[in-house]
Design a protein around this motif. Structure first.
Motif, short mmCIF file in Angstrom:
data_model
loop_
_atom_site.label_atom_id
_atom_site.label_comp_id
_atom_site.label_asym_id
_atom_site.label_seq_id
_atom_site.Cartn_x
_atom_site.Cartn_y
_atom_site.Cartn_z
N VAL A 53 12.18 1.27 -3.47
CA VAL A 53 11.20 0.27 -3.84
C VAL A 53 11.64 -0.15 -5.25
O VAL A 53 11.06 -1.31 -5.53
CB VAL A 53 9.81 0.90 -3.57
CG1 VAL A 53 9.32 1.36 -2.41
CG2 VAL A 53 9.44 2.02 -4.64
N GLY A 85 1.09 -1.89 -1.15
CA GLY A 85 2.15 -0.81 -1.87
C GLY A 85 1.88 0.59 -1.32
O GLY A 85 2.97 1.26 -0.88
N ILE A 86 0.47 0.83 -1.45
CA ILE A 86 0.23 2.45 -0.77
C ILE A 86 0.17 2.33 0.77
O ILE A 86 1.09 3.45 1.28
CB ILE A 86 -1.04 2.62 -1.08
CG1 ILE A 86 -1.50 2.74 -2.82
CG2 ILE A 86 -1.82 3.74 -0.57
CD1 ILE A 86 -2.92 2.74 -3.08
N ASN A 89 4.44 1.26 1.90
CA ASN A 89 5.66 1.74 1.23
C ASN A 89 5.18 3.30 0.86
O ASN A 89 5.84 4.01 1.41
CB ASN A 89 6.05 1.03 -0.15
CG ASN A 89 6.42 -0.35 0.23
OD1 ASN A 89 6.15 -1.30 -0.61
ND2 ASN A 89 7.04 -0.47 1.37
N ALA A 90 4.41 3.56 0.07
CA ALA A 90 4.28 4.92 -0.60
C ALA A 90 3.80 5.93 0.49
O ALA A 90 4.66 6.85 0.80
CB ALA A 90 3.45 4.96 -1.66
N GLN A 198 3.87 -6.22 -3.32
CA GLN A 198 3.72 -4.85 -2.93
C GLN A 198 4.92 -4.00 -3.49
O GLN A 198 4.49 -2.77 -3.66
CB GLN A 198 4.14 -5.17 -1.36
CG GLN A 198 4.36 -3.66 -0.49
CD GLN A 198 5.02 -3.95 0.93
OE1 GLN A 198 4.20 -4.49 1.59
NE2 GLN A 198 6.35 -3.63 0.99
N SER A 202 4.22 -0.52 -5.54
CA SER A 202 4.34 0.92 -4.77
C SER A 202 5.26 1.56 -5.94
O SER A 202 5.43 2.77 -5.90
CB SER A 202 5.11 0.74 -3.47
OG SER A 202 6.31 -0.23 -3.59
N MET A 206 4.75 5.28 -7.17
CA MET A 206 5.41 6.49 -6.92
C MET A 206 6.15 7.16 -8.19
O MET A 206 6.60 8.21 -8.18
CB MET A 206 6.75 5.75 -6.10
CG MET A 206 6.58 5.45 -4.80
SD MET A 206 5.77 6.82 -3.66
CE MET A 206 7.12 8.24 -3.83
#
Length: 309
Positions: A53, A85-86, A89-90, A198, A202, A206
């Motif tokens: 990311v 982002g959560i 991705n994360a 986003q 993320s 992270m």
């Protein structure tokens, strides 16, 4: 806000151009499994997610700068970017990498392909223009059946995997479904900006997770070939892929964008045939046929043909 009680008057459809975007996205994300398979052997899962990311976010920030687009002009969307982002991705990247440490590729692909089902069910409750229909559910069912046929006997070897690994991958699909619905709120934001927001969010999310879980990784043994795979994962399969994804959500809606998970296994198998010398079996052709029919059912073309005849 939930719009479950509102009847849809203008359901979202997909033009030929959006279908081409969806097919291209499926091909790119099919390749991401190849890149990740190389990289995860040398880089811890959480660290690989962070690098993926971060590379994508940096590339998109540079892209916006070169285009003269001020990212800070969209700072009012910061909470939405963090949510994407959560959810996009994360959570799913981490759960997929963790689950695949103990789960075979066949069963993981089946679970991942259930994303459109969760998206349809959640969109029925949370949106006004993407209600579940028999046509959608039939098409999705045909697509999943096609993936099961393509995976064949390899699926059976995965069912002995721990329950936690299976739940991890299912959790990733639920997270993707929620992300697709949240992404509908960004129709007024250019897809490049939404992708940048986003992935930037993320990356920030992270960093502490990696420091707490993996610490500072040792990259001394990582070869140039592995770094190329990591760069491809970040630039092609993440930065460019999410621009396509948000463009599809903007034009075709969350449910239609989630159909990419039905195309990804086809792409992965075809890439293996082209670049790794793997051979297509009869079950592969049957499975791809079922997936194609499923997509045509969802698109409404088969229903329209039947009405004309």
């Amino acid at each position: 806000m939930s719009t479950a009680g509102t009847r849809a008057t203008n359901p979202l459809t997909m033009s030929g151009y959006v279908w081409l975007q969806l097919l291209l996205l499926g091909a790119i994300w099919g390749g991401s499994f190849f890149f990740a398979r190389i990289a995860v052997q040398f880089v811890p899962p959480f660290t690989l997610v962070l690098i993926r990311v971060a590379v994508a976010a940096l590339a998109l920030q540079v892209f916006l700068l070169a285009r003269g687009i001020r990212f800070l002009d969209y700072r009012s969307h910061v909470l939405g970017f963090a949510g994407l982002g959560i959810l996009n991705n994360a959570i799913p990247f981490s759960l997929l990498f963790i689950g695949q440490t103990a789960l075979g590729a066949g069963l993981a692909s089946i679970f991942n392909a259930t994303t459109p089902i969760w998206t349809v069910l959640l969109a029925t409750v949370l949106t006004a223009d993407e209600k579940a229909t028999p046509r959608k559910l039939t098409g999705i069912g045909l697509g999943i059946a096609g993936i099961i046929v393509m995976m064949g006997p390899s699926i059976g070897t995965s069912f002995g995997a721990p329950l936690w690994a299976q739940l991890a991958v299912i959790g990733a699909t639920l997270s993707y479904a929620l992300a697709s619905i949240l992404a509908k709120r960004f129709k007024a934001v250019p897809p490049t900006v939404t992708a940048t927001g986003q992935l930037t969010a993320s990356t920030l999310i992270m960093i502490p997770l990696v420091l707490m879980n993996d610490g500072v990784a040792d990259f001394s043994g990582v070869s140039p070939g592995v770094w190329l795979a990591i760069l491809a994962l970040g630039l092609l399969s993440t930065a460019f892929a999410y621009i396509l994804f948000f463009s599809i959500v903007r034009s075709g809606g969350a449910t239609n964008a989630s159909l990419v998970t039905l195309i990804v296994p086809v792409s992965a198998i075809l890439l293996g045939t082209i670049f790794l010398g793997e051979r297509l079996a009869l079950q592969d052709f049957i499975g791809m046929g079922l997936i194609a029919i499923g997509l045509l059912v969802i698109d409404g073309r088969i229903e329209a043909l039947m009405r004309r005849s």
